[in-house]
Write a protein that holds these residues in place. Structure first.
Motif, PDB file in Angstrom:
ATOM      1  N   UNK A  74       0.857  -1.185   0.000  1.00 12.96           N
ATOM      2  CA  UNK A  74       0.000   0.000   0.000  1.00 12.96           C
ATOM      3  C   UNK A  74       0.891   1.232   0.000  1.00 12.96           C
ATOM      4  N   UNK A  75       0.483   2.244  -0.771  1.00 13.70           N
ATOM      5  CA  UNK A  75       1.269   3.478  -0.854  1.00 13.70           C
ATOM      6  C   UNK A  75       0.328   4.669  -0.922  1.00 13.70           C
ATOM      7  N   UNK A  76       0.569   5.663  -0.082  1.00 16.40           N
ATOM      8  CA  UNK A  76      -0.234   6.892  -0.066  1.00 16.40           C
ATOM      9  C   UNK A  76       0.723   8.077  -0.138  1.00 16.40           C
ATOM     10  N   UNK A  77       0.689   8.779  -1.253  1.00 10.49           N
ATOM     11  CA  UNK A  77       1.548   9.925  -1.487  1.00 10.49           C
ATOM     12  C   UNK A  77       0.795  11.235  -1.225  1.00 10.49           C
ATOM     13  N   UNK A  78       1.571  12.301  -1.051  1.00  6.53           N
ATOM     14  CA  UNK A  78       1.040  13.664  -0.885  1.00  6.53           C
ATOM     15  C   UNK A  78       0.017  13.768   0.237  1.00  6.53           C
ATOM     16  N   UNK A  79       0.371  13.226   1.390  1.00  9.62           N
ATOM     17  CA  UNK A  79      -0.493  13.322   2.568  1.00  9.62           C
ATOM     18  C   UNK A  79      -0.389  14.716   3.184  1.00  9.62           C
ATOM     19  N   UNK A  80      -1.513  15.311   3.470  1.00 12.27           N
ATOM     20  CA  UNK A  80      -1.507  16.626   4.125  1.00 12.27           C
ATOM     21  C   UNK A  80      -1.218  16.505   5.619  1.00 12.27           C
ATOM     22  N   UNK A 124      -5.711   4.797   8.738  1.00 14.07           N
ATOM     23  CA  UNK A 124      -5.422   3.571   7.978  1.00 14.07           C
ATOM     24  C   UNK A 124      -5.185   2.385   8.908  1.00 14.07           C
ATOM     25  N   UNK A 125      -4.468   2.621   9.979  1.00 12.56           N
ATOM     26  CA  UNK A 125      -4.179   1.553  10.933  1.00 12.56           C
ATOM     27  C   UNK A 125      -5.450   1.032  11.588  1.00 12.56           C
ATOM     28  N   UNK A 185      -6.025  -5.455   6.379  1.00 14.41           N
ATOM     29  CA  UNK A 185      -4.732  -6.124   6.238  1.00 14.41           C
ATOM     30  C   UNK A 185      -3.788  -5.776   7.386  1.00 14.41           C
ATOM     31  N   UNK A 186      -4.007  -4.623   8.007  1.00 14.02           N
ATOM     32  CA  UNK A 186      -3.159  -4.224   9.130  1.00 14.02           C
ATOM     33  C   UNK A 186      -3.676  -4.758  10.472  1.00 14.02           C
ATOM     34  N   UNK A 187      -4.775  -5.487  10.428  1.00 17.08           N
ATOM     35  CA  UNK A 187      -5.317  -6.093  11.646  1.00 17.08           C
ATOM     36  C   UNK A 187      -4.708  -7.462  11.923  1.00 17.08           C
ATOM     37  N   UNK A 188      -3.845  -7.912  11.007  1.00 16.79           N
ATOM     38  CA  UNK A 188      -3.173  -9.202  11.178  1.00 16.79           C
ATOM     39  C   UNK A 188      -2.252  -9.157  12.398  1.00 16.79           C
TER      40      UNK A 188
END
Length: 276
Positions: free
Chosen positions: A49-55, A64-65, A70-73
């Motif tokens: 997963x990739x998130x660019x240009x976050x304010x 996201x967490x 998928x991050x609940x693993x």
């Protein structure tokens, strides 16, 4: 990237409910965050997963967490490379656990009271750093047993072992991390935030001139969000003859979900797996 400047790639055979031995790699910069999930048994890259240009990186990462299934693993291991304004490099022979609080007095900004250290044995120093309060809380509240490295760690890992004069540039959409080595020694490392190619060109010339880099004899290794013949690439090509796309280091990982992506996009993210 979609309209929200993010992308999620998942192996169609990946079943999070059955995942028991996965490793999570998390890369957090000043303007982006990304993660990779690797099955430690099969060495299969299961998700990216990739998130660019976050304010607001901490806020968007926190969301996201909390919402990404998928991050609940329950991960076998978690490693995170995190951007910080507070990082000091101490030569290994001068480092002492007894004087950690003394080093902290030299940090430029007030951040969390949690003090982190990491060894960079390939270049003979230890990094001492803190994170912002909100980032520290975001990570500690959502990811148990997370090993934290500063933002330079994966790029330094990719730079180690090279004896020739090299300049490593790792890009996000709005920033880049620069590492210059010569004769196997670290000469310079700095993180820059840039708004456009013109500003990048200014900083690149600054690095060349201040470090007296011989552009004819220095190899460039680029990774992250940069493309052949885009504005940033063409800036580099004005000064350097040898430009190499820095692909992910040899991790013995099956990266088939990245087959349709440029191989250098997630090099530094995957290099976190080599950080110790």
């Amino acid at each position: 990237m979609n309209s929200k400047n993010s992308i999620l790639l998942v192996d169609p055979d990946f079943d999070p409910a059955a995942a028991t031995d996965c490793i999570l790699l998390l890369k957090i910069t000043a303007d982006s965050f990304s993660y990779a999930i690797i099955d430690s048994n099969t060495k299969q890259l299961q998700a990216v997963y990739d998130h660019q240009e976050c304010r607001d990186v901490p806020a968007e990462l926190s969301l996201r967490l909390k919402t990404d299934s998928y991050l609940a693993i329950s991960f076998k291991e978690v490693k995170a490379s995190v951007y910080t304004e507070n990082a000091i490099a101490i030569p290994s022979e001068l480092f002492s656990d007894q004087t950690l609080n003394d080093y902290a007095k030299f940090f430029p900004v007030v951040q969390s009271n949690n003090l982190y250290t990491q060894s960079v044995d390939s270049f003979g120093f230890k990094s001492i750093f803190t994170l912002s309060d909100v980032m520290d809380e975001t990570i500690s509240s959502s990811l148990s047993n997370c090993r934290i490295f500063d933002h330079s760690a994966p790029v330094l890992t990719m730079a180690s072992g090279k004896t020739a004069s090299t300049l490593q540039l790792d890009f996000t959409a709005c920033s880049f991390n620069a590492v210059y080595t010569a004769g196997g020694k670290l000469i310079f490392q700095k993180y820059f935030e840039t708004e456009n190619a013109e500003e990048f060109n200014y900083y690149l010339l600054f690095i060349i001139n201040q470090l007296k880099i011989s552009t004819a004899d220095t190899a460039i290794f680029i990774s992250g969000i940069i493309h052949l013949d885009d504005a940033h690439y063409n800036c580099i090509a004005k000064y350097f003859k040898t430009i190499n796309f820095n692909e992910a280091p040899a991790l013995e990982t099956n990266n088939k979900i990245l087959d349709d992506m440029p191989a250098h996009y997630y090099s530094s993210l995957l290099a976190i797996d080599l950080c110790e």
